[in-house]
Design a protein around this motif. Sequence first.
Motif, short mmCIF file in Angstrom:
data_model
loop_
_atom_site.label_atom_id
_atom_site.label_comp_id
_atom_site.label_asym_id
_atom_site.label_seq_id
_atom_site.Cartn_x
_atom_site.Cartn_y
_atom_site.Cartn_z
N GLY A 42 -1.55 -0.92 -8.34
CA GLY A 42 -1.69 -2.08 -7.60
C GLY A 42 -1.85 -3.09 -8.25
O GLY A 42 -1.39 -4.26 -7.86
N ASN A 43 -2.67 -3.41 -9.42
CA ASN A 43 -2.74 -4.47 -10.16
C ASN A 43 -1.65 -4.89 -10.74
O ASN A 43 -1.39 -6.05 -10.95
N LEU A 76 0.89 -1.16 -0.05
CA LEU A 76 -0.19 0.05 -0.05
C LEU A 76 0.84 1.25 -0.19
O LEU A 76 0.70 2.06 -0.60
N ILE A 77 1.93 1.28 0.88
CA ILE A 77 2.83 2.49 0.86
C ILE A 77 3.57 2.45 -0.76
O ILE A 77 3.64 3.64 -1.11
N VAL A 78 4.00 1.36 -1.28
CA VAL A 78 4.78 1.62 -2.41
C VAL A 78 3.60 2.12 -3.45
O VAL A 78 3.78 2.86 -4.22
N THR A 79 2.06 1.58 -3.43
CA THR A 79 1.48 1.90 -4.56
C THR A 79 1.08 3.40 -4.23
O THR A 79 0.90 4.32 -5.24
N SER A 124 -8.76 -8.00 1.93
CA SER A 124 -8.92 -6.96 2.65
C SER A 124 -8.69 -5.46 2.12
O SER A 124 -9.46 -4.64 2.40
N VAL A 125 -7.82 -5.60 1.09
CA VAL A 125 -7.77 -4.21 0.38
C VAL A 125 -8.64 -3.99 -0.68
O VAL A 125 -9.31 -2.83 -0.64
N SER A 126 -9.18 -5.14 -1.43
CA SER A 126 -10.35 -4.88 -2.60
C SER A 126 -11.57 -4.54 -1.63
O SER A 126 -12.11 -3.79 -2.08
N TRP A 177 6.54 -11.05 0.29
CA TRP A 177 6.51 -9.82 0.57
C TRP A 177 5.96 -8.71 -0.36
O TRP A 177 5.90 -7.54 -0.03
N TRP A 178 6.34 -9.26 -1.44
CA TRP A 178 6.07 -8.39 -2.77
C TRP A 178 4.81 -8.83 -3.55
O TRP A 178 5.19 -9.98 -4.04
N LYS A 179 3.69 -8.20 -3.95
CA LYS A 179 2.37 -8.71 -4.28
C LYS A 179 1.41 -7.43 -4.89
O LYS A 179 1.72 -6.40 -4.32
N SER A 180 0.87 -7.74 -5.70
CA SER A 180 -0.47 -6.91 -6.01
C SER A 180 -1.28 -6.67 -4.71
O SER A 180 -1.69 -7.68 -4.23
N PRO A 181 -1.33 -5.57 -4.11
CA PRO A 181 -2.32 -5.29 -3.08
C PRO A 181 -3.42 -5.61 -3.07
O PRO A 181 -4.46 -5.99 -2.25
N THR A 182 -4.13 -5.62 -4.54
CA THR A 182 -5.48 -5.87 -4.88
C THR A 182 -5.83 -7.16 -4.74
O THR A 182 -6.79 -7.71 -4.92
N ALA A 183 -4.70 -7.81 -4.86
CA ALA A 183 -4.66 -9.44 -4.80
C ALA A 183 -5.13 -10.06 -3.70
O ALA A 183 -5.06 -11.23 -3.23
#
Length: 272
Positions: free
Chosen positions: A89-90, A22-25, A149-151, A140-146
């Motif tokens: 994010g995607n 989320l911070i990166v996005t 809870s984020v979506s 540690w690294w993935k799409s946050p929308t995956a």
Amino acid sequence: MHISPMIEVGGLDFDLSIILMLIVTCTIVFVLARLATRNLSVENPGKLQNFMEWLVEFVQGMMSSTMDLKKGKPFLGLGLTLILFIFVGNMLGLPFGIVTEYHDVNKATFFGHQLVNVVEEIHKVEAANPGKEVEVGVTWWKSPTADASVSMGLAGLIFVLVHFLGLTRNTKGYLKHYLQPFAVFLPINLIEQFSKLLTHGMRLFGNIFAGEVLIAQLVKLGSTGIIGGIASIPLLMVWQGFSIFVGSIQAFVFVMLTFLYISQVIDTHEEH
């Protein structure tokens, strides 16, 4: 699939990978927007300025298909932010992933906080395979929308905003539509609203999560041997290209539905 790194703070579990992503996005979106608007020029606009102007027109076109532009003008910033955030994010989980392996519960920590789910998984694997070396992979690294809870969080924010606008900007029409076409339809209309929340978020999550699962399987295929490695390269390239398309479409659909839901509550329609 690997597990996510979770720590417990104050009785609450926090997913460190989601916080990181989320911070990166947010950082990428902020930097992109800042660079695009830093040196605005009418006579000689830069590439980023042209891109941002195109994106504004694109979002305005989406808005005009669901509501009057005068009424929708206050939501232009919301649409721009959503489409940039969701698209970025995607895309984050497509080029690469960061995975660490843990073998010892004493090393499964993050700045003094125990990675609770990693420790649980290590104990579980040790119990199932006594005497064997334990290896637990952590993503540690993935799409946050995956992550659901984020979506669902994004969908929940839109859900709250939509109904707040309905209650404050079109109170009579908003409350009336729950009793249409007859008062007996109140339970059905309430279920419809919550189903919108569920489908709004789960559609985004399901598509992005499924894409990352398949990418992980193709990467795993590449590690099985020479034949698997050769076969996985074209498959991975094709699927990543398709995932870019899917990620773009899902960002578009999420924002389009957001504008549609807003238009339904701020406009008074007898058939609504």
